[in-house]
Design a protein around this motif. Structure first.
Motif, PDB file in Angstrom:
ATOM      1  N   ARG B 214       0.717  -1.147  -0.063  1.00 61.88           N
ATOM      2  CA  ARG B 214      -0.015  -0.138   0.184  1.00 61.88           C
ATOM      3  C   ARG B 214       0.860   1.083  -0.148  1.00 61.88           C
ATOM      4  NH1 ARG B 214      -5.111   0.838   0.679  1.00 61.88           N
ATOM      5  NH2 ARG B 214      -5.412  -1.802   0.876  1.00 61.88           N
ATOM      6  N   LEU B 215       1.852   1.344   0.818  1.00 65.15           N
ATOM      7  CA  LEU B 215       2.795   2.490   0.829  1.00 65.15           C
ATOM      8  C   LEU B 215       3.433   2.573  -0.404  1.00 65.15           C
ATOM      9  CD1 LEU B 215       4.342   1.945   4.551  1.00 65.15           C
ATOM     10  CD2 LEU B 215       2.624   3.784   3.646  1.00 65.15           C
ATOM     11  N   ARG B 216       3.974   1.539  -1.253  1.00 62.09           N
ATOM     12  CA  ARG B 216       4.715   1.639  -2.358  1.00 62.09           C
ATOM     13  C   ARG B 216       3.669   1.948  -3.267  1.00 62.09           C
ATOM     14  NH1 ARG B 216       9.648   0.304  -1.529  1.00 62.09           N
ATOM     15  NH2 ARG B 216      10.250  -1.469   0.012  1.00 62.09           N
ATOM     16  N   ASN B 217       2.501   1.737  -3.321  1.00 54.84           N
ATOM     17  CA  ASN B 217       1.581   2.068  -4.241  1.00 54.84           C
ATOM     18  C   ASN B 217       1.261   3.686  -4.197  1.00 54.84           C
ATOM     19  OD1 ASN B 217       0.868  -0.333  -5.571  1.00 54.84           O
ATOM     20  ND2 ASN B 217      -0.612  -0.682  -4.201  1.00 54.84           N
ATOM     21  N   LEU B 218       1.316   4.189  -3.019  1.00 57.39           N
ATOM     22  CA  LEU B 218       1.547   5.546  -2.883  1.00 57.39           C
ATOM     23  C   LEU B 218       2.417   6.520  -3.764  1.00 57.39           C
ATOM     24  CD1 LEU B 218       0.525   6.008   0.713  1.00 57.39           C
ATOM     25  CD2 LEU B 218      -1.164   6.309  -1.034  1.00 57.39           C
ATOM     26  N   LYS B 224      10.001   6.102  -7.499  1.00 57.26           N
ATOM     27  CA  LYS B 224      10.141   4.894  -6.567  1.00 57.26           C
ATOM     28  C   LYS B 224      11.584   4.542  -6.311  1.00 57.26           C
ATOM     29  CE  LYS B 224       6.021   2.073  -6.688  1.00 57.26           C
ATOM     30  NZ  LYS B 224       4.984   2.097  -7.731  1.00 57.26           N
TER      31      LYS B 224
END
Lengths: 92, 343
Positions: B214-218, B224
């Motif tokens: 979820r954090l990486r999706n943000l 990235k």
């Protein structure tokens, strides 16, 4: 003449005046707006159509402020609220 | 810190059309329980609005299971709350949609229980439950309300989390939020969630994986490679925070139960006043007098700062406020171990 648009409920939450967006208005604005004391006072007056002079006069009756200063503040507020579609101009 | 009833929950009913194995609330006698009438709910809404409540959650049980749901909802709505509605989305009729379209809640939360009808049949006892939930979500997403989808896994569905996430994201463009921690039944609930909940290790594994994803999706794709995720412990309070139950329950939040009792939190009815008989504000003001908690034995635990144990969970898991639930201990210790490994 100016009148508040439907779609907001004026509530008092922990001594703070807030407008909660409801109904079809949620599509445009899903949340709430806080008002300062004078804006809350003017908001309630605009439940019925009022002109800027009437609003300024009411401000003078409620607060210690000159008519000229009150009118300038009211006009500034009405511009702000109209631009954000919170208040609409209506026929007298 | 002064008390103020900012966030409310109206538990319209404990009845539900589903029979979920991991339900903490449903009672064997729930069909016969005396619920507040529509007029009583609307009157209570008026009282809590006057008391200054800003956010109101309409939940159950399944609130749409009440035949008079639209009457209650339409009576509450104009009072002007930031309104949230929690539902399983399997009972979204045309009549419900007509009401919600005219009066959209600010937020709708839907909990999902599987990836197919077979899952719903096995877990919730409703053989076409998945299809009905999907159909319900299709309708609800046409509203301007913020839509949150949640997934409560059992040990039978835990392996399907990625499949569910993909299916739901592909269909609705929403990643479901994982509600992995499941507690034993509360307030006389008749199910035994502990027999089908994921193990502490599974819970920590999936929660960790989902949180990281979820954090990486943000993070936008182009950034990235520049971003490194780090872990910090919970913020320490810089000033003493006054609580009754270790959180905001009874201080800034409350629940009114199906029969009009006022609780600090929907999970715990040991401490209660009567919003129906006393009136909301007197019941709210008297609530702190009812709270009597013994000192908890976890006071010296090295994991205390990062532990999520609260009196309601201690009572649910052990039947005592001084009980130490192994389920929570294990989750906390495994989480701390994971943090160390990540660092």
């Amino acid at each position: 003449m100016y009148q508040t648009k439907p779609g907001f409920v004026h509530r008092k939450i922990a001594d703070v005046d807030v407008l909660i967006s409801i109904g079809g208005n949620v599509a445009d604005f899903n949340g709430y707006i806080t008002l300062n004391e004078t804006c809350a006072f003017l908001w309630d007056l605009m439940a019925e159509p009022k002109c800027s002079e009437q609003l300024a006069q009411s401000l003078c009756s409620e607060y210690e402020v000159s008519y000229e200063e009150a009118l300038a503040d009211v006009q500034e507020l009405l511009t702000f609220l109209t631009e954000r579609a919170l208040v609409q101009e209506v026929e007298a | 810190m002064s008390r103020y009833p900012m966030d409310g929950t109206f538990e319209l009913t404990l009845r539900c059309n589903l029979r979920c194995k991991m339900c903490m609330f449903r009672r064997e006698d729930s069909q016969a329980m005396e619920e507040l009438t529509a007029a009583q709910w609307i009157d209570l809404a008026d009282q809590v609005a006057k008391a200054g409540t800003m956010s109101l959650l309409i939940t159950g049980g399944e609130p749409l299971f009440r035949k008079d749901f639209t009457e209650i909802y339409a009576g509450i709505y104009p009072k002007g709350f930031l309104l949230a509605l929690y539902t399983n989305a399997t009972l979204v009729t045309d009549r419900v949609m007509e009401t919600l379209r005219a009066m959209p809640p600010h937020r709708i939360g839907v909990t999902l229980y599987g990836t197919c009808n077979e899952d719903y049949k096995n877990i919730c006892g409703l053989s076409d439950g998945f299809d009905r939930a999907m159909e319900g979500i299709e309708k609800l997403r046409t509203l301007p309300s913020a839509l949150e989808l949640r997934f409560t896994p059992t040990c039978d569905t835990i392996e399907k989390i990625e499949e569910l996430d993909k299916r739901i994201y592909d269909r609705f463009g929403i990643h479901p939020i994982l509600s992995a921690r499941v507690f034993k039944a509360v307030r006389g609930g008749c199910m035994q969630p502990e027999t089908c909940r994921p193990s502490p290790r599974q819970t920590v594994d999936i929660t960790w994986k989902q949180t990281e994803a979820r954090l990486r999706n943000l993070i936008p794709e182009e950034f990235k490679k520049y971003v490194k995720l780090e872990i910090s412990d919970r913020c320490e309070y810089t000033e003493q925070t006054q609580t009754l139950l270790g959180c905001g329950a009874g201080m800034k939040s409350f629940t009114v139960t199906y029969d009009g009792k006022l609780l600090g939190c929907q999970l715990l009815d040991t401490f209660q006043t009567d919003a129906l008989q006393e009136g909301f504000l007197p019941a709210w003001e008297r609530f702190p007098e009812t709270v009597q908690l013994p000192p908890h034995p976890c006071g010296d635990c090295e994991y205390l700062q990062n532990c999520t144990l609260c009196p309601a969970v201690a009572m649910a898991e052990t039947g005592s406020f001084t009980g130490v639930p192994s389920y929570i201990c294990e989750i906390t210790k495994l989480t701390e171990k994971r943090k160390e490994e990540f660092r």
